[in-house]
Design a protein around this motif. Structure first.
Motif, mmCIF file in Angstrom:
data_model
loop_
_atom_site.group_PDB
_atom_site.id
_atom_site.type_symbol
_atom_site.label_atom_id
_atom_site.label_comp_id
_atom_site.label_asym_id
_atom_site.label_seq_id
_atom_site.Cartn_x
_atom_site.Cartn_y
_atom_site.Cartn_z
ATOM 1 N N PHE A 122 35.156 -3.185 5.612
ATOM 2 C CA PHE A 122 36.492 -3.765 5.224
ATOM 3 C C PHE A 122 37.730 -3.520 6.437
ATOM 4 O O PHE A 122 38.187 -4.537 6.509
ATOM 5 C CB PHE A 122 37.453 -2.488 4.097
ATOM 6 N N TYR A 123 37.595 -2.474 6.970
ATOM 7 C CA TYR A 123 38.639 -2.319 8.155
ATOM 8 C C TYR A 123 38.362 -3.252 9.412
ATOM 9 O O TYR A 123 39.159 -3.409 10.397
ATOM 10 C CB TYR A 123 38.792 -0.931 8.611
ATOM 11 N N ALA A 176 34.395 -2.359 -2.032
ATOM 12 C CA ALA A 176 33.102 -2.182 -1.345
ATOM 13 C C ALA A 176 32.051 -1.626 -2.021
ATOM 14 O O ALA A 176 30.676 -2.418 -1.919
ATOM 15 C CB ALA A 176 33.556 -0.911 -0.446
ATOM 16 N N THR A 200 30.788 -0.914 3.074
ATOM 17 C CA THR A 200 31.274 0.242 3.303
ATOM 18 C C THR A 200 32.702 0.190 3.677
ATOM 19 O O THR A 200 33.202 -0.944 4.133
ATOM 20 C CB THR A 200 30.692 0.806 4.706
ATOM 21 N N LYS A 201 33.798 1.115 3.747
ATOM 22 C CA LYS A 201 35.042 0.956 4.054
ATOM 23 C C LYS A 201 35.184 0.362 5.670
ATOM 24 O O LYS A 201 36.017 -0.301 5.763
ATOM 25 C CB LYS A 201 35.812 2.083 4.014
ATOM 26 N N ARG A 204 45.239 -2.484 2.614
ATOM 27 C CA ARG A 204 45.065 -3.246 1.239
ATOM 28 C C ARG A 204 46.013 -4.060 1.040
ATOM 29 O O ARG A 204 45.574 -5.204 0.456
ATOM 30 C CB ARG A 204 45.423 -1.971 0.066
ATOM 31 N N VAL A 253 40.119 -0.318 -2.026
ATOM 32 C CA VAL A 253 39.092 -0.700 -1.033
ATOM 33 C C VAL A 253 37.814 -0.114 -1.735
ATOM 34 O O VAL A 253 36.720 -0.863 -1.427
ATOM 35 C CB VAL A 253 39.600 -0.017 0.229
ATOM 36 N N GLU A 254 37.568 1.036 -2.029
ATOM 37 C CA GLU A 254 36.326 1.693 -2.226
ATOM 38 C C GLU A 254 35.407 1.125 -3.271
ATOM 39 O O GLU A 254 34.445 0.845 -3.270
ATOM 40 C CB GLU A 254 36.487 3.228 -2.719
#
Length: 201
Positions: free
Chosen positions: A47-48, A37, A43-44, A54, A33-34
């Motif tokens: 993603f969320y 991103a 930013t994370k 993941r 993820v990081e």
């Protein structure tokens, strides 16, 4: 506030595409993820907004791979007027159009992790879809069903071997543009002579 702007700007497909690119560059392990991103300038939190974890991102990237590297290829082939032209377009696209690009790297990376619990069902489904489509084209050429399936498997493994060679030892392959190698392969795959006469009426 910056995170909210990122969430509106980036779609789930943006994340899936970035993950697919990461797979092509570093294999399935590169889907993290990081780093993705950072690649997207997000930013994370962004993603969320789209994915719970993941695994959901990996699944979305595999769906994108299926759409762009199977369904879109079939769609282009289907624009041709007959089965022989469709086969020729299909194999031209997958040998010239993708094997020297990111598409080749993605295929090879996914093959290397074909036993992964997320990759395995997608790989099985997509492989069967590809082989079934080529089988249908051979049947349209008049090849009996059982032989058409075997011929489709042979054509598929020919392409797969070509893909692996492009990745691992590209110098072994001749220059398609000047050697006539691609024409030779297409003749073997597409023409009645290449089918051992099976497509003759």
């Amino acid at each position: 506030m910056a995170d909210e702007k990122t969430r509106r700007r980036l779609s789930a497909q943006d994340w899936a595409r970035a993950a697919l690119e990461a797979i092509g560059e570093g294999g399935l392990a590169a889907v993290a993820v990081e780093p993705i991103a950072a690649r997207l300038g997000a930013t994370k939190g962004s993603f969320y907004w789209h994915f719970g974890n993941r695994d959901a991102l990996v699944a979305a990237s595999l769906d994108l791979w299926e759409r762009e590297h199977t369904e879109a290829v079939v769609e282009r082939a289907e624009a041709e007027p007959d089965a022989r032209a469709k086969l020729r377009r299909l194999f031209t696209d997958v040998t010239v159009g993708t094997t020297r690009t990111a598409g080749n790297r993605i295929e090879v990376a996914l093959l290397a992790t074909a036993s992964h619990p997320l990759v395995a069902p997608a790989m099985a489904r997509i492989t069967e879809r590809r082989i079934a489509y080529v089988t249908r084209l051979y049947e349209e050429l008049g090849v009996p069903a059982e032989r058409a399936r075997r011929q489709a498997l042979l054509a598929f493994t020919t392409w797969l071997g070509h893909t692996q060679l492009v990745h691992a030892t590209p110098d072994v392959l001749p220059d398609d543009d000047t050697s006539g190698y691609l024409d030779f392969v297409l003749d073997e795959v597409v023409t009645p002579e290449g089918l051992g006469g099976a497509a003759a009426p």
